[in-house]
Motif scaffolding. Structure first.
Motif, PDB file in Angstrom:
ATOM      1  N   LEU A  82      18.762 -54.157  39.596  1.00  0.00           N
ATOM      2  CA  LEU A  82      20.071 -53.546  39.783  1.00  0.00           C
ATOM      3  C   LEU A  82      21.188 -54.480  39.329  1.00  0.00           C
ATOM      4  O   LEU A  82      22.240 -54.025  38.874  1.00  0.00           O
ATOM      5  N   ILE A 126      24.315 -58.338  45.992  1.00  0.00           N
ATOM      6  CA  ILE A 126      23.529 -57.202  45.509  1.00  0.00           C
ATOM      7  C   ILE A 126      22.225 -57.091  46.299  1.00  0.00           C
ATOM      8  O   ILE A 126      21.816 -56.001  46.706  1.00  0.00           O
ATOM      9  N   GLU A 127      21.584 -58.250  46.544  1.00  0.00           N
ATOM     10  CA  GLU A 127      20.326 -58.216  47.294  1.00  0.00           C
ATOM     11  C   GLU A 127      20.563 -57.744  48.726  1.00  0.00           C
ATOM     12  O   GLU A 127      19.762 -56.972  49.276  1.00  0.00           O
ATOM     13  N   ILE A 179      19.589 -45.700  44.776  1.00  0.00           N
ATOM     14  CA  ILE A 179      18.324 -46.042  45.422  1.00  0.00           C
ATOM     15  C   ILE A 179      17.748 -44.829  46.152  1.00  0.00           C
ATOM     16  O   ILE A 179      16.541 -44.552  46.085  1.00  0.00           O
ATOM     17  N   LEU A 209      25.378 -48.028  44.375  1.00  0.00           N
ATOM     18  CA  LEU A 209      24.003 -48.502  44.534  1.00  0.00           C
ATOM     19  C   LEU A 209      23.191 -47.722  45.565  1.00  0.00           C
ATOM     20  O   LEU A 209      22.061 -47.312  45.286  1.00  0.00           O
ATOM     21  N   LEU A 258      13.968 -55.467  43.180  1.00  0.00           N
ATOM     22  CA  LEU A 258      14.856 -54.346  42.916  1.00  0.00           C
ATOM     23  C   LEU A 258      16.285 -54.833  42.714  1.00  0.00           C
ATOM     24  O   LEU A 258      16.999 -54.326  41.840  1.00  0.00           O
ATOM     25  N   ALA A 259      16.713 -55.822  43.492  1.00  0.00           N
ATOM     26  CA  ALA A 259      18.061 -56.361  43.346  1.00  0.00           C
ATOM     27  C   ALA A 259      18.254 -56.990  41.971  1.00  0.00           C
ATOM     28  O   ALA A 259      19.326 -56.880  41.365  1.00  0.00           O
ATOM     29  N   LEU A 306      17.776 -49.808  51.128  1.00  0.00           N
ATOM     30  CA  LEU A 306      16.365 -49.474  51.319  1.00  0.00           C
ATOM     31  C   LEU A 306      16.103 -49.039  52.757  1.00  0.00           C
ATOM     32  O   LEU A 306      15.357 -48.078  52.996  1.00  0.00           O
ATOM     33  N   THR A 357      21.052 -54.100  48.611  1.00  0.00           N
ATOM     34  CA  THR A 357      19.774 -53.454  48.307  1.00  0.00           C
ATOM     35  C   THR A 357      18.923 -53.332  49.561  1.00  0.00           C
ATOM     36  O   THR A 357      18.309 -52.287  49.813  1.00  0.00           O
ATOM     37  N   ARG A 358      18.873 -54.383  50.366  1.00  0.00           N
ATOM     38  CA  ARG A 358      18.106 -54.334  51.621  1.00  0.00           C
ATOM     39  C   ARG A 358      18.645 -53.237  52.536  1.00  0.00           C
ATOM     40  O   ARG A 358      17.875 -52.450  53.105  1.00  0.00           O
ATOM     41  N   ALA A 390      12.862 -56.026  47.955  1.00  0.00           N
ATOM     42  CA  ALA A 390      14.310 -56.106  47.734  1.00  0.00           C
ATOM     43  C   ALA A 390      14.702 -57.085  46.623  1.00  0.00           C
ATOM     44  O   ALA A 390      15.544 -56.749  45.786  1.00  0.00           O
TER      45      ALA A 390
END
Length: 254
Positions: A188, A58-59, A114, A110, A184-185, A66, A62-63, A181
């Motif tokens: 999420l 997930i992280e 975002i 996701l 936010l991760a 972003l 997310t990166r 990140a």
């Protein structure tokens, strides 16, 4: 002709506005927590049920999301402007679609979530008089995601944005993304846990997406309002006043 002293600049007292912003900050988590209470169950328990290693995935997603959202942010001015009701409705629709198939579709959703939230953050910057296409403003928009997660314990006000300004470089962008990140991760990941059950996850996804968008948009409105005030009254006074207004009340013994 006699020289006359220049008239002093007329500046309004920022205290009432700072107090109002502090009150909004304190209330920001309220609606989302109420939503989770209505959904029932423990978010922590649901997160514990996620497959091992998923949080790292997930992280990573997310990166990437972003970075991609930042790159397309300049095209945001070409996108239709979403009103205060349209944006949460679209977020809810996206979350519902993501929750229909459980984790696989939730993960695929996701990046869209975002990007949608970032678009709303840009709108908050515009409302406070900042050019959302300016490089520094775009970085500040990303830093909004560094606000405390909606479902996390309040860790205090993140006031780093009132410090030194970043010069836009590749490393500077990566530092901002690396900082925001993980937070936010984590948020999420909690959302994905609620979306993990197919079909039922659609309801959770719709509800949480709208709530998350509302939370980060509120954080952005507060952030850019403080930046506007800081440009007029100085970082130090604005920061001190906001910290004082958001500090927990001290309990004194009689």
């Amino acid at each position: 002709m006699e020289d006359t002293a220049p008239l002093p600049a007329l500046h309004h007292d920022p205290a009432p506005e700072i107090a109002a912003l502090a009150l909004r900050y304190k209330r920001a988590n309220g609606p989302l927590i109420a939503v989770m209470n209505r959904l029932g169950g423990s978010i922590e328990a649901q997160v514990a049920l996620l497959p091992a290693g998923l949080q790292d995935q997930i992280e990573g997603l997310t990166r990437i999301a972003l970075e991609q959202s930042y790159r397309v942010a300049g095209a945001g001015r070409l996108a239709p402007r979403l009103g205060p009701r349209a944006a949460p409705a679209l977020a809810a629709l996206t979350g519902a679609a993501g929750g229909l198939g459980g984790l696989p579709t939730a993960l695929a959703e996701l990046p869209f979530t975002i990007t949608l939230i970032l678009h709303s953050i840009r709108g908050a910057a515009t409302a406070e008089g900042f050019d959302p296409d300016h490089d520094i403003t775009r970085l500040e928009c990303l830093r909004v995601f560094g606000a405390a997660s909606p479902l996390s314990v309040d860790e205090g006000v993140n006031t780093s944005f009132l410090g030194a300004r970043l010069t836009l470089t590749g490393p500077a962008l990566q530092r901002v993304i690396a900082a925001v990140a993980p937070r936010l991760a984590a948020a999420l990941g909690q959302k994905l846990a609620a979306q993990a059950v197919p079909v039922l996850g659609a309801v959770a996804g719709a509800t949480l997406n709208a709530a998350y968008l509302g939370y980060y948009r509120e954080m952005a409105q507060i952030r850019f309002a403080l930046l506007r005030l800081a440009q007029t009254h100085g970082n130090g006074p604005v920061l001190a006043a906001f910290q004082a207004a958001t500090a927990p009340a001290r309990v004194t013994r009689a």
